[in-house]
Scaffold this active site. Sequence first.
Site, PDB file in Angstrom:
ATOM      1  N   HIS A 176       8.712   1.667   1.952  1.00  0.00           N
ATOM      2  CA  HIS A 176       9.038   0.609   0.873  1.00  0.00           C
ATOM      3  C   HIS A 176      10.512   0.517   1.198  1.00  0.00           C
ATOM      4  CE1 HIS A 176       5.124   1.793  -0.598  1.00  0.00           C
ATOM      5  NE2 HIS A 176       5.248   0.577  -1.514  1.00  0.00           N
ATOM      6  N   HIS A 179      -0.877   3.939  -4.947  1.00  0.00           N
ATOM      7  CA  HIS A 179       0.315   4.932  -4.723  1.00  0.00           C
ATOM      8  C   HIS A 179       1.500   4.535  -5.471  1.00  0.00           C
ATOM      9  CE1 HIS A 179       1.983   1.925  -1.612  1.00  0.00           C
ATOM     10  NE2 HIS A 179       2.520   1.441  -2.646  1.00  0.00           N
ATOM     11  N   GLU A 223      -1.012  -4.784   0.578  1.00  0.00           N
ATOM     12  CA  GLU A 223      -0.996  -3.324   0.838  1.00  0.00           C
ATOM     13  C   GLU A 223      -2.524  -3.146   1.205  1.00  0.00           C
ATOM     14  OE1 GLU A 223       2.690  -1.564  -1.551  1.00  0.00           O
ATOM     15  OE2 GLU A 223       0.740  -1.328  -2.509  1.00  0.00           O
ATOM     16  N   HIS A 278      -1.439  -6.183  -7.161  1.00  0.00           N
ATOM     17  CA  HIS A 278      -0.430  -6.250  -7.866  1.00  0.00           C
ATOM     18  C   HIS A 278       0.559  -7.250  -7.344  1.00  0.00           C
ATOM     19  CE1 HIS A 278       0.325  -3.154  -4.904  1.00  0.00           C
ATOM     20  NE2 HIS A 278       1.762  -2.774  -5.382  1.00  0.00           N
TER      21      HIS A 278
HETATM   22  C1  DHB Z   1       4.370  -0.558  -8.030  1.00  0.00           C
HETATM   23  C2  DHB Z   1       3.457  -0.554  -7.099  1.00  0.00           C
HETATM   24  C3  DHB Z   1       3.760  -0.276  -5.945  1.00  0.00           C
HETATM   25  O1  DHB Z   1       2.811  -0.247  -5.035  1.00  0.00           O
HETATM   26  C4  DHB Z   1       5.074  -0.203  -5.293  1.00  0.00           C
HETATM   27  O2  DHB Z   1       5.170   0.138  -3.945  1.00  0.00           O
HETATM   28  C5  DHB Z   1       6.117  -0.011  -6.326  1.00  0.00           C
HETATM   29  C6  DHB Z   1       5.794  -0.505  -7.687  1.00  0.00           C
HETATM   30  C7  DHB Z   1       4.286  -0.724  -9.607  1.00  0.00           C
HETATM   31  O3  DHB Z   1       3.106  -1.031 -10.079  1.00  0.00           O
HETATM   32  O4  DHB Z   1       5.156  -0.507 -10.153  1.00  0.00           O
HETATM   33 FE    FE Z   2       3.639  -0.078  -2.872  1.00  0.00          FE
END
Ligand code: DHB
Ligand code: FE
Length: 280
Positions: free
Chosen positions: A59, A12, A240, A193
Amino acid sequence: MARITAGVTTSHVPAIGAAVDLGKTGEPYWKPVFAGYEASKRWMAENLPDVIILVYNDHASAFSLDIVPTFAIGCAESFAPADEGWGPRPVPVVQGHPELAAHIAQSVIQQDFDLTIINKMDVDHGLTVPLSLLFGQPRAWPVKVIPLAVNVVLYPPPSGRRCYELGKAIRNAVGSFEPDLKVQVWGTGGMSHQLQGPRAGLINQAWDNHFLDRLIDDPEGLSRVPHIEYVREAGSEGIELVMWLIMRGALQPKVKLIHRFYHVPASNTAVGHLVLENPA
Ligand code: DHB
Ligand code: FE
């Protein structure tokens, strides 16, 4: 009766939403990302459900750190796009399905899961970016959406096991709703990530792809992976991915793989995407 026809998972990444909103999807950096969703968009147009139960995480947009529910179900008529600091995304207001949402709340809570009932809420990129990826830029979203928000932002997150079991409870709930509705369950967020700290930028392609393999064919075993392995292997925001197990628990044990896509990078994130169909 209502029935769950299919499940979808997708990352997302907020920058994907910005690329859509600013008309950058054809740029060299973004083209391969959006190309990975073309087949799914065609499949979706031919297999449009009435309702999507969209599992995502907020978030700190709707919930501040004052109150952080582990699992929360959106029972409102509609949900506006949240202002995440740059104004709300220019996307349609999300129409809910209060009758099915209330039925799921009753059924799931009485199957011993604690769901927080949300009657008013804005929805952030966690929910709107997946809709943009699968539906593009329509004037109105073509389906109703029940938001199911999961806390993966403030420690402790729910275990993969509990998410998988919640998915099964949602499967029971949908199957006992009388109106003849086609329902999809989406699991969003991930893949690997990490946005913060010394390991910011972490991506683990081998772990992600093994996760995709097991989500399709060994969800029961995958559900026993402890939360600390997600954080260690897939980064602090890789947690997540437990939300994808809610989607998988809501489907049948054996599913048909319609589409699988994996791409690195998009912003700081490994993008993963699956479309899984329940047997007829
Ligand atoms: C990014 C990814 C995310 O899942 C998020 O909530 C905010 C930023 C990113 O890759 O920048
Ligand atoms: Fe996220």
